[in-house]
Design a protein around this motif. Sequence first.
Motif, PDB file in Angstrom:
ATOM      1  N   MET A   1     -11.801 -48.533 -20.623  1.00 52.34           N
ATOM      2  CA  MET A   1     -11.228 -48.120 -19.339  1.00 52.34           C
ATOM      3  C   MET A   1     -12.270 -47.385 -18.501  1.00 52.34           C
ATOM      4  O   MET A   1     -12.998 -46.539 -19.007  1.00 52.34           O
ATOM      5  N   LYS A   2     -12.321 -47.724 -17.222  1.00 54.16           N
ATOM      6  CA  LYS A   2     -13.206 -47.016 -16.308  1.00 54.16           C
ATOM      7  C   LYS A   2     -12.526 -45.728 -15.852  1.00 54.16           C
ATOM      8  O   LYS A   2     -11.359 -45.735 -15.467  1.00 54.16           O
ATOM      9  N   TYR A   3     -13.280 -44.618 -15.897  1.00 50.33           N
ATOM     10  CA  TYR A   3     -12.708 -43.321 -15.530  1.00 50.33           C
ATOM     11  C   TYR A   3     -13.171 -42.897 -14.137  1.00 50.33           C
ATOM     12  O   TYR A   3     -14.321 -43.088 -13.760  1.00 50.33           O
ATOM     13  N   THR A   4     -12.232 -42.325 -13.399  1.00 53.78           N
ATOM     14  CA  THR A   4     -12.469 -41.903 -12.032  1.00 53.78           C
ATOM     15  C   THR A   4     -12.542 -40.388 -11.952  1.00 53.78           C
ATOM     16  O   THR A   4     -11.688 -39.692 -12.517  1.00 53.78           O
ATOM     17  N   THR A   5     -13.549 -39.869 -11.272  1.00 53.13           N
ATOM     18  CA  THR A   5     -13.650 -38.442 -11.000  1.00 53.13           C
ATOM     19  C   THR A   5     -13.137 -38.182  -9.590  1.00 53.13           C
ATOM     20  O   THR A   5     -13.600 -38.814  -8.645  1.00 53.13           O
ATOM     21  N   PRO A   6     -12.170 -37.293  -9.421  1.00 49.32           N
ATOM     22  CA  PRO A   6     -11.678 -36.987  -8.070  1.00 49.32           C
ATOM     23  C   PRO A   6     -12.796 -36.476  -7.177  1.00 49.32           C
ATOM     24  O   PRO A   6     -13.796 -35.939  -7.666  1.00 49.32           O
ATOM     25  N   PRO A   7     -12.645 -36.597  -5.860  1.00 51.86           N
ATOM     26  CA  PRO A   7     -13.654 -36.057  -4.951  1.00 51.86           C
ATOM     27  C   PRO A   7     -13.806 -34.546  -5.134  1.00 51.86           C
ATOM     28  O   PRO A   7     -12.812 -33.832  -5.313  1.00 51.86           O
ATOM     29  N   TYR A   8     -15.056 -34.083  -5.123  1.00 50.51           N
ATOM     30  CA  TYR A   8     -15.288 -32.652  -5.225  1.00 50.51           C
ATOM     31  C   TYR A   8     -14.845 -31.957  -3.940  1.00 50.51           C
ATOM     32  O   TYR A   8     -14.768 -32.573  -2.873  1.00 50.51           O
ATOM     33  N   LEU A   9     -14.527 -30.687  -4.054  1.00 45.19           N
ATOM     34  CA  LEU A   9     -13.994 -29.947  -2.919  1.00 45.19           C
ATOM     35  C   LEU A   9     -15.100 -29.530  -1.966  1.00 45.19           C
ATOM     36  O   LEU A   9     -16.267 -29.445  -2.329  1.00 45.19           O
ATOM     37  N   LYS A  10     -14.692 -29.272  -0.749  1.00 46.81           N
ATOM     38  CA  LYS A  10     -15.578 -28.703   0.262  1.00 46.81           C
ATOM     39  C   LYS A  10     -14.788 -27.643   1.015  1.00 46.81           C
ATOM     40  O   LYS A  10     -13.549 -27.605   0.948  1.00 46.81           O
ATOM     41  N   LYS A  11     -15.490 -26.772   1.703  1.00 45.37           N
ATOM     42  CA  LYS A  11     -14.817 -25.706   2.435  1.00 45.37           C
ATOM     43  C   LYS A  11     -13.803 -26.285   3.418  1.00 45.37           C
ATOM     44  O   LYS A  11     -14.066 -27.286   4.073  1.00 45.37           O
ATOM     45  N   GLY A  12     -12.641 -25.636   3.472  1.00 50.66           N
ATOM     46  CA  GLY A  12     -11.565 -26.102   4.333  1.00 50.66           C
ATOM     47  C   GLY A  12     -10.531 -26.940   3.618  1.00 50.66           C
ATOM     48  O   GLY A  12      -9.427 -27.160   4.148  1.00 50.66           O
ATOM     49  N   ASP A  13     -10.854 -27.410   2.409  1.00 46.60           N
ATOM     50  CA  ASP A  13      -9.889 -28.213   1.652  1.00 46.60           C
ATOM     51  C   ASP A  13      -8.705 -27.363   1.203  1.00 46.60           C
ATOM     52  O   ASP A  13      -8.806 -26.136   1.051  1.00 46.60           O
ATOM     53  N   LYS A  14      -7.578 -28.045   0.957  1.00 50.76           N
ATOM     54  CA  LYS A  14      -6.356 -27.369   0.530  1.00 50.76           C
ATOM     55  C   LYS A  14      -6.152 -27.505  -0.982  1.00 50.76           C
ATOM     56  O   LYS A  14      -6.323 -28.584  -1.550  1.00 50.76           O
ATOM     57  N   VAL A  15      -5.770 -26.393  -1.599  1.00 53.95           N
ATOM     58  CA  VAL A  15      -5.421 -26.362  -3.022  1.00 53.95           C
ATOM     59  C   VAL A  15      -3.985 -25.870  -3.149  1.00 53.95           C
ATOM     60  O   VAL A  15      -3.633 -24.822  -2.592  1.00 53.95           O
ATOM     61  N   ALA A  16      -3.165 -26.614  -3.871  1.00 54.42           N
ATOM     62  CA  ALA A  16      -1.772 -26.221  -4.102  1.00 54.42           C
ATOM     63  C   ALA A  16      -1.643 -25.516  -5.444  1.00 54.42           C
ATOM     64  O   ALA A  16      -2.242 -25.942  -6.440  1.00 54.42           O
ATOM     65  N   ILE A  17      -0.885 -24.436  -5.477  1.00 56.49           N
ATOM     66  CA  ILE A  17      -0.562 -23.735  -6.728  1.00 56.49           C
ATOM     67  C   ILE A  17       0.900 -24.018  -7.045  1.00 56.49           C
ATOM     68  O   ILE A  17       1.778 -23.783  -6.203  1.00 56.49           O
ATOM     69  N   VAL A  18       1.164 -24.534  -8.239  1.00 59.51           N
ATOM     70  CA  VAL A  18       2.529 -24.926  -8.612  1.00 59.51           C
ATOM     71  C   VAL A  18       2.853 -24.455 -10.027  1.00 59.51           C
ATOM     72  O   VAL A  18       1.961 -24.198 -10.836  1.00 59.51           O
ATOM     73  N   CYS A  19       4.127 -24.358 -10.317  1.00 58.96           N
ATOM     74  CA  CYS A  19       4.592 -24.093 -11.683  1.00 58.96           C
ATOM     75  C   CYS A  19       4.965 -25.408 -12.346  1.00 58.96           C
ATOM     76  O   CYS A  19       5.823 -26.135 -11.841  1.00 58.96           O
ATOM     77  N   THR A  20       4.335 -25.695 -13.469  1.00 61.28           N
ATOM     78  CA  THR A  20       4.789 -26.804 -14.303  1.00 61.28           C
ATOM     79  C   THR A  20       5.496 -26.276 -15.554  1.00 61.28           C
ATOM     80  O   THR A  20       6.145 -27.033 -16.265  1.00 61.28           O
ATOM     81  N   ALA A  21       5.343 -24.989 -15.787  1.00 59.36           N
ATOM     82  CA  ALA A  21       5.887 -24.382 -17.007  1.00 59.36           C
ATOM     83  C   ALA A  21       6.510 -23.026 -16.675  1.00 59.36           C
ATOM     84  O   ALA A  21       7.473 -22.957 -15.925  1.00 59.36           O
TER      85      ALA A  21
END
Length: 300
Positions: A1-21
């Motif tokens: 299987m070919k593995y994909t790395t998500p795009p790295y972040l840059k200033k101004g990008d949004k990060v979501a904080i969530v509860c999974t547990a």
Amino acid sequence: MKYTTPPYLKKGDKVAIVCTARKFAVEEAQPAIELLQSWGLQVVLGTTIGLDNFQLGGTDQERVDDFNVQLNDPTIKAIWCARGGYGTVRIIDAIDFTSFLQHPKWIIGFSDATTLHSHVHNLGVTTLHAIMAFSVPLAKEESKNSLHSALFGESLHYVIDRNTKNRNGQASGQLVGGNLSILYSLLGSASSMDTKGKILFIEDLDEYLYHVDRMMQNLKRNGMLKDLAGLVVGGMTDMHDNSIPFGYNAQEIILDVVKDYDYPVVFNFPAGHGASNWALKMGTIVELKADDNQVTVAFS
């Protein structure tokens, strides 16, 4: 299987904080918000932050809905699990990864988030084993800095002192794994992964020594330890024994279980529930070298 790395972040990008547990209050999120903002990132608090369903950050459906919203929002570039505990396995099968596979983004966490690391590894996408939002107030600077480096695509090259119980050698392979108890609980499910030819990382917290042996024996019987390229053991933190001692510590238990296999084994890597928790890009090829002087782990 070919593995994909998500795009790295840059200033101004949004990060979501969530509860999974486990639940996480808005006030508790403030140090994590300030950390991300200091890196030039925008923070989005998921709808689960502040929810209180006994131990959990909302009902299963609320946690599923929040996670799916963040996966489907193209402006969200990373999803940071608020904290561990227990609960991610209750929702993993209801999460819709369709848009995520078309537009991957970073999923960040450790401990109970191992469910996500393992499941998403099977989908062919790299994830980030690192401190969670809950960890920030007590996290060492080196742990926070390693998270920043991993998210922004900077070089990850770790060097630690050798441990006397290490088994020396060199290995190259995809890094997989996480919390031992979670990996053990996923065996036989769609979220359990194939470890053949890979470098397995394990860590755990607050376990009885006989149960560490039980879990390792089960991984062995399921073939997860036989064909590894290497084994990296993080913090085996706050282990317990019975009134009649088990007779081996956690390191000795692990070495005994893998004694018939010929690959490098490294102990006390600073990741997991201990004082240090360095970021690990799961699914990435790493070069592991253990000799009489030191251990190096270099990410491609």
